[in-house]
Write a protein that holds these residues in place. Structure first.
Motif, PDB file in Angstrom:
ATOM      1  N   ILE A  63       1.269   9.936 -10.148  1.00 25.48           N
ATOM      2  CA  ILE A  63       0.014   9.784 -10.913  1.00 25.48           C
ATOM      3  C   ILE A  63       0.218  10.190 -12.343  1.00 25.48           C
ATOM      4  N   TYR A  92       0.830  -1.201   0.000  1.00 22.40           N
ATOM      5  CA  TYR A  92       0.000   0.000   0.000  1.00 22.40           C
ATOM      6  C   TYR A  92       0.869   1.258   0.000  1.00 22.40           C
ATOM      7  N   GLU A  93       1.911   1.263   0.816  1.00 19.03           N
ATOM      8  CA  GLU A  93       2.803   2.424   0.860  1.00 19.03           C
ATOM      9  C   GLU A  93       3.508   2.623  -0.482  1.00 19.03           C
ATOM     10  N   ASP A  94       3.909   1.532  -1.135  1.00 13.10           N
ATOM     11  CA  ASP A  94       4.532   1.645  -2.456  1.00 13.10           C
ATOM     12  C   ASP A  94       3.562   2.225  -3.476  1.00 13.10           C
ATOM     13  N   ILE A  95       2.324   1.789  -3.416  1.00  9.59           N
ATOM     14  CA  ILE A  95       1.313   2.312  -4.347  1.00  9.59           C
ATOM     15  C   ILE A  95       1.087   3.792  -4.098  1.00  9.59           C
ATOM     16  N   MET A  96       1.055   4.188  -2.833  1.00 11.28           N
ATOM     17  CA  MET A  96       0.812   5.604  -2.506  1.00 11.28           C
ATOM     18  C   MET A  96       1.988   6.495  -2.947  1.00 11.28           C
ATOM     19  N   LYS A  97       3.172   5.944  -3.058  1.00  9.81           N
ATOM     20  CA  LYS A  97       4.337   6.709  -3.473  1.00  9.81           C
ATOM     21  C   LYS A  97       4.445   6.851  -4.999  1.00  9.81           C
TER      22      LYS A  97
END
Length: 102
Positions: free
Chosen positions: A102, A94-99
């Motif tokens: 976009i 989840y943290e990797d996705i948030m980083k």
């Protein structure tokens, strides 16, 4: 350190929250949703904790072998450690996705 039963209850509460909030109710054509998979895993850990508690009580009453209790406690420890490891991996993902940009 928290007992395995306390940790399993915390994960069960999390599973209930996820289930009530509608998480995991996407439009998957087949297979289990993440929420149901999590619920099954938590249920398995809780069942392992219950068996461990039952073996401990039976030993205190003189009805169980020490080896059975040690085995049940070790199984519960492995189950809780596995669940915590999976949780850590999910949080890291989840943290990797948030980083991601976009």
């Amino acid at each position: 350190m928290a007992s395995p039963t306390i940790a399993a209850n915390a994960y069960a509460n999390l599973a209930r929250v996820l289930e009530n909030s509608g998480a995991g109710k996407g439009s998957e054509p087949s297979g289990q949703s993440f929420a149901s998979l999590l619920k099954d895993a938590v249920g398995s850990v809780m069942e392992s904790g219950r068996k461990s508690d039952a073996q401990t009580v039976a030993m205190a009453a003189g009805k169980a072998n020490v080896m059975d209790v040690v085995t049940a406690v070790a199984d519960t420890d492995v189950a809780v450690s596995t669940l915590v490891s999976v949780r850590d991996r999910v949080i890291a993902a989840y943290e990797d996705i948030m980083k991601m940009p976009i």
